[in-house]
Design an enzyme around this catalytic site. Structure first.
Site, mmCIF file in Angstrom:
data_model
loop_
_atom_site.group_PDB
_atom_site.id
_atom_site.type_symbol
_atom_site.label_atom_id
_atom_site.label_comp_id
_atom_site.label_asym_id
_atom_site.label_seq_id
_atom_site.Cartn_x
_atom_site.Cartn_y
_atom_site.Cartn_z
ATOM 1 N N LYS A 8 0.866 -1.187 0.000
ATOM 2 C CA LYS A 8 0.000 0.000 0.000
ATOM 3 C C LYS A 8 0.897 1.230 0.000
ATOM 4 O O LYS A 8 1.423 1.624 1.041
ATOM 5 C CB LYS A 8 -0.907 0.033 1.236
ATOM 6 C CG LYS A 8 -1.821 1.252 1.215
ATOM 7 C CD LYS A 8 -2.694 1.301 2.447
ATOM 8 C CE LYS A 8 -2.317 2.423 3.382
ATOM 9 N NZ LYS A 8 -2.306 3.761 2.806
ATOM 10 N N GLU A 36 8.830 15.772 16.593
ATOM 11 C CA GLU A 36 9.248 15.862 15.194
ATOM 12 C C GLU A 36 8.314 16.820 14.448
ATOM 13 O O GLU A 36 7.098 16.724 14.567
ATOM 14 C CB GLU A 36 9.147 14.459 14.574
ATOM 15 C CG GLU A 36 9.588 14.390 13.130
ATOM 16 C CD GLU A 36 9.345 13.003 12.528
ATOM 17 O OE1 GLU A 36 8.302 12.389 12.818
ATOM 18 O OE2 GLU A 36 10.199 12.545 11.760
ATOM 19 N N GLU A 55 10.151 1.390 10.399
ATOM 20 C CA GLU A 55 11.048 2.538 10.206
ATOM 21 C C GLU A 55 10.241 3.788 10.503
ATOM 22 O O GLU A 55 9.386 4.176 9.703
ATOM 23 C CB GLU A 55 11.567 2.565 8.766
ATOM 24 C CG GLU A 55 12.303 1.307 8.343
ATOM 25 C CD GLU A 55 13.681 1.222 8.956
ATOM 26 O OE1 GLU A 55 14.221 0.106 9.006
ATOM 27 O OE2 GLU A 55 14.210 2.271 9.395
ATOM 28 N N CYS A 80 13.000 11.418 6.774
ATOM 29 C CA CYS A 80 13.070 10.843 8.127
ATOM 30 C C CYS A 80 14.435 11.062 8.768
ATOM 31 O O CYS A 80 14.529 11.194 9.982
ATOM 32 C CB CYS A 80 12.732 9.362 8.088
ATOM 33 S SG CYS A 80 13.736 8.443 6.923
HETATM 34 P P1 NAP Z 1 1.711 7.932 9.014
HETATM 35 O O1 NAP Z 1 0.518 8.709 9.358
HETATM 36 O O2 NAP Z 1 2.138 6.889 9.960
HETATM 37 O O3 NAP Z 1 1.407 7.271 7.576
HETATM 38 C C1 NAP Z 1 2.402 6.676 6.772
HETATM 39 C C2 NAP Z 1 1.724 5.772 5.749
HETATM 40 O O4 NAP Z 1 1.291 4.609 6.400
HETATM 41 C C3 NAP Z 1 0.473 6.391 5.115
HETATM 42 O O5 NAP Z 1 0.431 6.031 3.767
HETATM 43 C C4 NAP Z 1 -0.666 5.754 5.888
HETATM 44 O O6 NAP Z 1 -1.816 5.606 5.097
HETATM 45 C C5 NAP Z 1 -0.098 4.404 6.184
HETATM 46 N N1 NAP Z 1 -0.644 3.809 7.389
HETATM 47 C C6 NAP Z 1 -0.628 4.308 8.651
HETATM 48 N N2 NAP Z 1 -1.222 3.447 9.499
HETATM 49 C C7 NAP Z 1 -1.619 2.382 8.750
HETATM 50 C C8 NAP Z 1 -2.251 1.141 9.052
HETATM 51 N N3 NAP Z 1 -2.635 0.836 10.282
HETATM 52 N N4 NAP Z 1 -2.483 0.290 8.046
HETATM 53 C C9 NAP Z 1 -2.114 0.582 6.790
HETATM 54 N N5 NAP Z 1 -1.490 1.722 6.440
HETATM 55 C C10 NAP Z 1 -1.245 2.609 7.410
HETATM 56 O O7 NAP Z 1 2.951 8.836 8.765
HETATM 57 P P2 NAP Z 1 3.043 10.197 7.979
HETATM 58 O O8 NAP Z 1 2.853 11.272 8.949
HETATM 59 O O9 NAP Z 1 2.207 10.197 6.761
HETATM 60 O O10 NAP Z 1 4.588 10.093 7.509
HETATM 61 C C11 NAP Z 1 5.580 10.797 8.094
HETATM 62 C C12 NAP Z 1 6.241 10.011 9.206
HETATM 63 O O11 NAP Z 1 6.940 8.910 8.638
HETATM 64 C C13 NAP Z 1 7.279 10.815 9.935
HETATM 65 O O12 NAP Z 1 7.170 10.588 11.309
HETATM 66 C C14 NAP Z 1 8.585 10.284 9.425
HETATM 67 O O13 NAP Z 1 9.658 10.437 10.291
HETATM 68 C C15 NAP Z 1 8.252 8.858 9.167
HETATM 69 N N6 NAP Z 1 9.177 8.280 8.186
HETATM 70 C C16 NAP Z 1 10.154 7.435 8.630
HETATM 71 C C17 NAP Z 1 11.086 6.892 7.737
HETATM 72 C C18 NAP Z 1 12.179 5.956 8.207
HETATM 73 O O14 NAP Z 1 12.812 5.328 7.367
HETATM 74 N N7 NAP Z 1 12.429 5.841 9.495
HETATM 75 C C19 NAP Z 1 11.009 7.227 6.394
HETATM 76 C C20 NAP Z 1 10.010 8.083 5.978
HETATM 77 C C21 NAP Z 1 9.078 8.608 6.886
HETATM 78 P P3 NAP Z 1 -3.136 6.481 5.363
HETATM 79 O O15 NAP Z 1 -2.673 7.872 5.577
HETATM 80 O O16 NAP Z 1 -3.932 6.276 4.149
HETATM 81 O O17 NAP Z 1 -3.775 5.878 6.566
#
Ligand code: NAP
Length: 523
Positions: free
Chosen positions: A187, A392, A260, A294
């Site tokens: 996804k 963050e 991650e 990230c």
């Molecule tokens: P998020 O709200 O956790 O969402 C990330 C992705 O995961 C979205 O596409 C979301 O889809 C999906 N998702 C979340 N919960 C889900 C679940 N229970 N089942 C299926 N899909 C799910 O994060 P964000 O705010 O968009 O992204 C930014 C965050 O990602 C930051 O905290 C950043 O640090 C972190 N990040 C970490 C890394 C690393 O390598 N450590 C790399 C990139 C980003 P929906 O929105 O459609 O629910």
């Protein structure tokens, strides 16, 4: 900081973009969702939305396809990955256009993703056969026990990838899972699904059988459960809050998970650092993809002796950055991707300023450039009661602090529940590496922002503490997608005594053998 709105490039009027949404696993009557271009706010992609039933169907097909895929020799799988590598480099302009249009990043930031995928595909394609091949292990009884470690694919892996690095995160985690003989149901974030679908299209053109890698589109709240119910392993990249929820479900199902997650990454500039280089490094560390990276830096600790000189150099460089929307390499800082990200950035800065922070550079949203643009921002006088002190922001905002001693710098940098990435600057490489080893972060770069550690794909990359579990890159990044199996073949004499020897004598024989093994230095 200047820039102009820009029309979409020709890639968007080509048949390619029209074709990509049809690659989503969804029924023909699926509801549709429209994404919007961050640069302009205009409608961009029209995508089918998968239902939980579509996801279940994807798993059924993936499971069938995986059985055949696991029979394909690793070297043939690797050849497909190398063809994918070549196609990505040949058609990179399409990917750059798609990433910029969907995410709002600059072409330079988008190119980093193209090179990242080429490096990852080459590394795993060239290394998979030796990493996955059977390994002889020391047997229980020397010579008599022939022990082999085998690696089997997990089965069907779920990959959930975010919007901030739409190609790196989508393809980079699927590549090792596929090479290990798994099928993948993925996804990608809806906002950047076209880029992920572009990678899928190229992988199929390179020779990957259709159902081995499938993509579904939809909100986590709607299809998240179905994605975890069917999976044998889950690879998630996103926020710490979402990671915890996914880990709970994976725990109940007793499947492995690699998570991650977020970070509040620190950069330490030691007193002996080359100030000009460190100031350039800070720009590279804080503002890539408008800070939506990230591993980008949000906390900067500078030795008191050089603080004034460093701040002047860093502020001057930041003020010169060109903010804008252009489908060429002329721009330094691009747009934020979503209105929610812009809200977080503006509210974090407003809260900090209200509570006494000083804006040294930037500080404002720039609707004159585009609806989601924000200036790269440097703050001083940030204190613990301000939201962005510990939380963050995931935007182009960094707070500068100073320190007196190396130990104080280490303590300040480590004063966070996160532990993803860090950066240390010193003219003395050995000193920089020694400080790096004291930092609580999964990767630490010396005299570099993040690219040195990230690009070292032979070494593990991932987070400590609230920044995650598991690692991508290196052997760990491939072997996590496998089940290890030990096959031990006992030859001639086993552990039970031969009929001619009673148990007491047998225990003396074994005691003698154990003492001999110790004496000869055996492990
Ligand atoms: P998020 O709200 O956790 O969402 C990330 C992705 O995961 C979205 O596409 C979301 O889809 C999906 N998702 C979340 N919960 C889900 C679940 N229970 N089942 C299926 N899909 C799910 O994060 P964000 O705010 O968009 O992204 C930014 C965050 O990602 C930051 O905290 C950043 O640090 C972190 N990040 C970490 C890394 C690393 O390598 N450590 C790399 C990139 C980003 P929906 O929105 O459609 O629910």
């Amino acid at each position: 900081m200047t820039g102009t709105l820009t029309p979409l490039p020709a890639t968007f009027s080509s048949p390619l973009v029209g074709r990509l949404p049809a690659l989503v696993t969804a029924s023909p009557e699926a509801e549709r969702t429209i994404t919007h271009a961050p640069y302009t706010g205009e409608p961009l992609a029209d995508l089918p939305v998968s239902t939980p039933e579509d996801v279940a169907d994807a798993f059924v097909r993936a499971r069938r396809a995986q059985e055949r895929w696991a029979e394909v020799p690793v070297r043939e799988r690797a050849r497909i990955l190398l063809r994918f590598h070549d196609l990505v480099l040949e058609r990179q302009d399409q990917a750059l256009d798609l990433m910029q249009a969907e995410n709002g990043k600059t072409r330079r930031d988008a190119f980093l993703e193209v090179s990242d995928i080429a490096i990852t595909a080459r590394y795993y394609a060239r290394g998979a056969a030796s990493l996955l091949g059977p390994k002889r292990r020391r047997g229980a009884i020397p010579v008599l026990t022939h022990t082999t470690e085998l690696r089997h694919p997990k089965g069907v892996v779920t990959v959930i990838s975010p919007w901030n690095y739409p190609l790196s995160m989508a393809a980079g985690d699927a590549i090792p899972a596929l090479l290990a003989g798994n099928a993948v149901v993925q996804k990608p974030d809806t906002q950047t699904a076209l880029t992920a679908l572009w990678a899928l299209d190229l992988m199929r053109e390179a020779g990957l059988p259709t159902d081995v890698w499938q993509m579904v589109v939809g909100r986590g709240s709607s299809i998240g459960d179905a994605l975890l119910t069917g999976a044998d392993y889950v690879m998630f990249t996103g926020s710490t809050a979402s990671g915890r929820r996914i880990a709970r479900t994976a725990g109940e199902r007793l499947i492995g998970a690699s998570l991650e997650l977020g970070g509040k990454n620190a950069m330490v500039v030691l007193a002996d650092a080359d100030v000009a280089k460190a100031a350039d490094g800070a720009v590279a560390a804080c503002f890539p993809s408008a800070g939506q990276l990230c591993v980008s830096i949000e906390r900067l600790y500078v030795a008191e002796e050089i603080r004034e000189e460093f701040v002047a150099a860093f502020v001057a460089r930041t003020r010169q950055l060109k903010l804008g929307a252009a489908f060429d390499f002329s721009v330094d800082v691009g747009s934020l991707t979503t209105a929610a990200q812009l809200d977080t950035v503006t509210s974090h800065i407003a809260d900090a300023v209200d509570k006494g922070a000083t804006v040294l550079a930037g500080g404002k949203a720039r609707p004159d450039v585009g609806p989601l643009f924000h200036e790269p921002t440097i703050l001083a006088d940030v204190t613990p009661e301000m939201t962005l002190f510990a939380q963050e922001t995931f935007g182009p905002v960094v707070s500068i602090y100073s320190f007196r001693t190396e130990s104080e710098a280490v303590a300040l940098a480590n004063a966070t529940s996160y532990g993803l990435n860090a950066s240390v600057w010193s003219r003395d490489g050995a000193r920089g590496r020694a400080v790096a080893a004291r930092l609580h972060a999964g990767t630490v770069n010396v005299n570099e922002a993040f690219a040195a550690a990230w690009g070292s794909v032979d070494a593990p990359m991932g987070g400590m503490g609230d920044s995650g579990l598991g690692r991508r890159h290196g052997a760990d990044g491939l072997l996590k997608y496998t089940e290890p199996q030990t096959v031990a073949h006992q030859r001639l004499q086993g552990f039970t005594p031969p009929k001619s020897i009673d148990h007491e004598r047998w225990s003396r024989v074994l005691t003698g053998a154990l003492k001999t093994l110790r004496a000869v230095g055996a492990r």
